[in-house]
Structure formats: structure tokens, C-alpha cells
Design an enzyme around this catalytic site. Structure first.
Site, mmCIF file in Angstrom:
data_model
loop_
_atom_site.group_PDB
_atom_site.id
_atom_site.type_symbol
_atom_site.label_atom_id
_atom_site.label_comp_id
_atom_site.label_asym_id
_atom_site.label_seq_id
_atom_site.Cartn_x
_atom_site.Cartn_y
_atom_site.Cartn_z
ATOM 1 N N ASP A 297 0.941 -1.335 0.148
ATOM 2 C CA ASP A 297 0.001 -0.119 -0.154
ATOM 3 C C ASP A 297 0.678 1.174 -0.014
ATOM 4 O O ASP A 297 2.109 1.094 0.458
ATOM 5 C CB ASP A 297 -0.889 -0.113 1.478
ATOM 6 C CG ASP A 297 -1.641 1.355 1.482
ATOM 7 O OD1 ASP A 297 -2.407 1.731 0.761
ATOM 8 O OD2 ASP A 297 -1.629 1.761 2.835
ATOM 9 N N ASP B 149 0.084 5.294 1.126
ATOM 10 C CA ASP B 149 -0.129 6.077 2.197
ATOM 11 C C ASP B 149 -0.330 5.269 3.467
ATOM 12 O O ASP B 149 -0.952 4.198 3.692
ATOM 13 C CB ASP B 149 -1.448 6.738 2.139
ATOM 14 C CG ASP B 149 -1.553 7.927 1.505
ATOM 15 O OD1 ASP B 149 -0.615 8.515 0.913
ATOM 16 O OD2 ASP B 149 -2.479 8.462 1.034
#
Length: 273
Positions: free
Chosen positions: A34, A36
Site C-alpha cells: 500500500d 499512504d
């Protein structure tokens, strides 16, 4: 799910050496991250230390990114368009926009899938809902239309970094996003949409099955058999939840990029910077 403190040392697994380190690059294995909260702070540039760490991991196996943001926002965080080629795969908008070795190879559109009438009904309802809630402040860009999803931000995506932090704390206490998502789930159940909270200020709306597991479809087609996923929003309702819990992946839940880097250093026997 696999715990981050457990090294890849189980016999027969891709990283099955006694010390958790592999001697040559494995092209059937990927560490998928991922963006953020996992490799970079929300909407912030990746650090030199993290960038260096990921490139060291790339010497061991494939590496990739999967984010809900569009490709423009992702490249802002990884150092520009040229940085896409530093990853074997980059999946923007959960994999609805997909790059391999720096080149775009797939793109899907939510408008064609859902239909204009239903999309407008959803957008109009969201705007009306947002107009009736009171927050400490509101800025601009409350609805952002992307290829594979719609992003809804109660506070507005134009807020500053400081305002993001303030809203995140306020949302944690007052559950603004969670409450709105529950309302939308009831109102638009007939459209078979998913409402996934991600980042600090917004949530994503997309068709069932268009979460981050969509990226796994691309990897399976390329015979990537071992998928290790690292994400921070792994709780139910978070935008990492589905891929983290998918039986085709081994999920690692992290809380910030520093923790991600520490785990990678441990798992791959890298020198800590």
C-alpha cells in the site's frame, strides 16, 4: 494473517532460508505495498531511506505498489513519473489502472460499469449529505471522479497537511466517514458498491470486487504465485482489508512507513539505516 515479526523462514516458503534471506531474485514472488501510511506518510514523498530499502528488496523478489489514489497522486509520492519504472508493478486505483515495468498495460472505467444515471444519483446524494453536516472546517474537492472509483472527502481534498491531521483526529472521535459510509451502504445497496475508508480524509466507492484484490488478478495472469502484502488500513472497512485477508496473499499489517522498513530489514536481513 502472518505476523510482521515472523521471518520468512518456514521450510518450503519462498524465503525459506534459515536466516530469512534469499540468495537470488525470485520472479514468482512479490512484496506488494500500500502507499499512504505504509511506504510514505499520507500524501507525502517517500523518504530516501524507504526508497533505498525497497530497491534492496527488489534484488530479492518483485516489488509493487497498490493504492486507491490515481497515478498522478502516486507518482507525486514516489518521486515522479520516472519512478514508476523502479517498481515491477504499480497498481493505481486498486489495479484498475495498472503499470508493469514502467508501462501502462491495463485500464478500466467505473462509468461504463455502473452507468451514468446511477453514478449521478450517488454523487448527488453524497453532495447533499455533505452539505448538511457541520465540521470544524471544509475546503474544496469533496467528490473526485477517477477511472476505477469515486473518492469522497467530507472535509475536501484541498485541505492542507495540518488540516488533514486535524480532521483525522476529529473523524476518529466523531466517526464522520464511518457514519456516512453506513448511510450510503443502506441507500445504494442495490448497486453492489463497496465503500472503503482509506487515508486520513476520505473513502473510496467502487463496484464489488474492485478493491485491491483486483491487482491480484493481474499478478495471477503473470504467474506470480507468492504475494506478500503490506498495508496499514487492514481493519474491516479499511481499503486494505480485503487483500490483507485474501487467501491468495500473506498479509502484514503495519502502522507507519518506519515500521514497514523495520520489518523489511528483519525479513530480508537488510542493514538498518
Amino acid at each position: 494473517m502472518t505476523t510482521p515479526t515472523t521471518p520468512f523462514a518456514t521450510p518450503g516458503e519462498p524465503f525459506g532460508n534459515d536466516d530469512g534471506v534469499i540468495s537470488s531474485r525470485k520472479l514468482d514472488t512479490i512484496c506488494l505495498f500500500d502507499v499512504d501510511g505504509t511506504i510514505a506518510l499520507a500524501r507525502q514523498l517517500i523518504t530516501v531511506e524507504m526508497d533505498t530499502c525497497l530497491q534492496e528488496v527488489r534484488k530479492k523478489c518483485l516489488i509493487g505498489l497498490v493504492g486507491g489514489s490515481d497515478i498522478v497522486k502516486i507518482v507525486e509520492q514516489i518521486g515522479g513519473t520516472n519512478a514508476i519504472a523502479k517498481y515491477d508493478y504499480v497498481f493505481a486505483e486498486n489495479g484498475l489502472v495498472a503499470y508493469k515495468n514502467g508501462n501502462l498495460f491495463f485500464q478500466e472505467n467505473i462509468q461504463k460499469h455502473v452507468g451514468e444515471d446511477d453514478l449521478q444519483s450517488l454523487i448527488n446524494y453524497c453532495l447533499k449529505y455533505l452539505s448538511e453536516i457541520k465540521l470544524p472546517f471544509k475546503r474544496g474537492t469533496f467528490i473526485e471522479f477517477r477511472n476505477g472509483l469515486i473518492n469522497v472527502s467530507p472535509v475536501g481534498r484541498n485541505c492542507t497537511k495540518e488540516e488533514r491531521d486535524i480532521f483525522e483526529a476529529y473523524d476518529l472521535e466523531h466517526k464522520i466517514r464511518e457514519t456516512m459510509v453506513k448511510d450510503l451502504q443502506g441507500k445504494f445497496a442495490h448497486l453492489n458498491l463497496v465503500f472503503a475508508i482509506g487515508g486520513q480524509i476520505s473513502f473510496d466507492v467502487f463496484p464489488e470486487g474492485w478493491d485491491k484484490r483486483y491487482a491480484v488478478k493481474h499478478l495471477e495472469k503473470d504467474n506470480v504465485k507468492n504475494i506478500y502484502f503490506f498495508g496499514d488500513k487492514t481493519f474491516k472497512g479499511g481499503n486494505d482489508y480485503e487483500i490483507y485477508n485474501d487467501p491468495r496473499t500473506k498479509g502484514y499489517s503495519v502502522t507507519n512507513p518506519v515500521e514497514t522498513r523495520a520489518y523489511l530489514c528483519e525479513l530480508f536481513g537488510l542493514e538498518k539505516v
